[in-house]
Write a protein that holds these residues in place. Structure first.
Motif, PDB file in Angstrom:
ATOM      1  N   ILE A 113       5.667  -0.938 -21.824  1.00 22.20           N
ATOM      2  CA  ILE A 113       6.843  -0.185 -21.401  1.00 22.20           C
ATOM      3  C   ILE A 113       8.080  -1.035 -21.663  1.00 22.20           C
ATOM      4  N   PRO A 114       9.264  -0.433 -21.716  1.00 25.13           N
ATOM      5  CA  PRO A 114      10.486  -1.204 -21.962  1.00 25.13           C
ATOM      6  C   PRO A 114      10.806  -2.157 -20.799  1.00 25.13           C
ATOM      7  N   GLU A 115      11.483  -3.254 -21.119  1.00 27.89           N
ATOM      8  CA  GLU A 115      11.871  -4.229 -20.096  1.00 27.89           C
ATOM      9  C   GLU A 115      12.768  -3.586 -19.037  1.00 27.89           C
ATOM     10  N   GLY A 116      13.648  -2.698 -19.451  1.00 28.19           N
ATOM     11  CA  GLY A 116      14.530  -2.019 -18.504  1.00 28.19           C
ATOM     12  C   GLY A 116      13.751  -1.219 -17.473  1.00 28.19           C
ATOM     13  N   THR A 117      12.656  -0.625 -17.894  1.00 30.03           N
ATOM     14  CA  THR A 117      11.811   0.134 -16.975  1.00 30.03           C
ATOM     15  C   THR A 117      11.170  -0.810 -15.963  1.00 30.03           C
ATOM     16  N   VAL A 118      10.728  -1.974 -16.440  1.00 30.96           N
ATOM     17  CA  VAL A 118      10.135  -2.970 -15.540  1.00 30.96           C
ATOM     18  C   VAL A 118      11.172  -3.399 -14.508  1.00 30.96           C
ATOM     19  N   LYS A 119      12.387  -3.691 -14.962  1.00 23.82           N
ATOM     20  CA  LYS A 119      13.446  -4.135 -14.051  1.00 23.82           C
ATOM     21  C   LYS A 119      13.766  -3.066 -13.015  1.00 23.82           C
ATOM     22  N   SER A 120      13.854  -1.836 -13.451  1.00 20.75           N
ATOM     23  CA  SER A 120      14.160  -0.738 -12.542  1.00 20.75           C
ATOM     24  C   SER A 120      13.064  -0.575 -11.489  1.00 20.75           C
ATOM     25  N   ARG A 121      11.805  -0.621 -11.926  1.00 17.97           N
ATOM     26  CA  ARG A 121      10.691  -0.485 -10.981  1.00 17.97           C
ATOM     27  C   ARG A 121      10.643  -1.661 -10.015  1.00 17.97           C
ATOM     28  N   ASP A 176       0.823  -1.216   0.000  1.00 20.00           N
ATOM     29  CA  ASP A 176       0.000   0.000   0.000  1.00 20.00           C
ATOM     30  C   ASP A 176       0.852   1.260   0.000  1.00 20.00           C
ATOM     31  N   GLU A 177       2.033   1.188   0.569  1.00 20.65           N
ATOM     32  CA  GLU A 177       2.894   2.366   0.672  1.00 20.65           C
ATOM     33  C   GLU A 177       3.753   2.604  -0.566  1.00 20.65           C
ATOM     34  N   LEU A 178       3.812   1.617  -1.456  1.00 15.42           N
ATOM     35  CA  LEU A 178       4.619   1.776  -2.671  1.00 15.42           C
ATOM     36  C   LEU A 178       3.918   2.700  -3.663  1.00 15.42           C
ATOM     37  N   PRO A 179       4.698   3.406  -4.483  1.00 18.21           N
ATOM     38  CA  PRO A 179       4.085   4.172  -5.577  1.00 18.21           C
ATOM     39  C   PRO A 179       3.332   3.217  -6.515  1.00 18.21           C
ATOM     40  N   ASP A 180       2.299   3.708  -7.167  1.00 17.43           N
ATOM     41  CA  ASP A 180       1.442   2.877  -8.008  1.00 17.43           C
ATOM     42  C   ASP A 180       2.216   2.058  -9.038  1.00 17.43           C
ATOM     43  N   GLN A 181       3.157   2.679  -9.729  1.00 13.13           N
ATOM     44  CA  GLN A 181       3.887   1.976 -10.780  1.00 13.13           C
ATOM     45  C   GLN A 181       4.744   0.853 -10.215  1.00 13.13           C
ATOM     46  N   GLN A 182       5.355   1.069  -9.061  1.00 12.49           N
ATOM     47  CA  GLN A 182       6.163   0.017  -8.441  1.00 12.49           C
ATOM     48  C   GLN A 182       5.274  -1.115  -7.950  1.00 12.49           C
TER      49      GLN A 182
END
Length: 173
Positions: A147-155, A118-124
């Protein structure tokens, strides 16, 4: 006439005349966009036309035809997003049907994880749930969300780190 139309857009007037707006609405409706979403679609077309003018791009030769093509693309995007959401919803619904082991330790951990989520940002939170609760691969998540795979990995990395820190802070793990 084109210069006059481009000047009108730059001066802050409505870039779509009533006939063009009706055409955009018709294209969106024929494209399957629900009535409730038509005003948003028309606004998106206006916004794109204004963005062109703001960038200094020349006004489209035929604004009406250009607006119809943009509206058609928006209708396709609406359907893609709807299908993506339905697939994600189906996967999450199937997870809810699975039986989970019970017990005091499991309950405490589950509650702590839920509070941490619940405390995480929506995208994460979204990528974390899709990866670990819906069991999607990084590639699958990237495709589903567009979205790019790199963005998924980062999140994912940021979300796991934040959740782990929260669980350590609460002395759950």
């Amino acid at each position: 006439m084109l210069r006059r139309k481009a000047r009108r857009v730059q001066e802050g007037d409505d870039p779509l005349d009533p006939a063009q707006e009706r055409r955009v609405r018709a294209v969106l409706a024929l494209g399957g966009v629900p009535q409730a979403d038509l005003p948003d679609g028309v606004q998106q077309v206006r916004l794109r036309l204004l963005e062109r003018a703001a960038k200094g791009d020349e006004a489209p030769r035929d604004v009406s035809a250009w607006a119809a093509v943009v509206a058609s693309n928006l209708a396709m995007d609406w359907h893609r997003a709807k299908r993506r959401q339905e697939r994600v919803g189906e996967r999450l619904a199937s997870l809810r049907r699975l039986e989970h082991p019970s017990g005091e330790d499991t309950s405490v951990l589950s509650l702590a994880v839920a509070q941490g989520l619940d405390e995480l940002p929506d995208q994460q939170r979204q990528v974390l749930v899709l990866r670990f609760f819906a069991d999607l691969s990084v590639r699958g998540i990237a495709e589903e969300l567009g979205i790019p795979e790199g963005t998924v990995k980062s999140r994912l990395h940021s979300a796991v780190r934040a959740l782990r820190d929260r669980l350590h802070e609460d002395e759950v793990v």
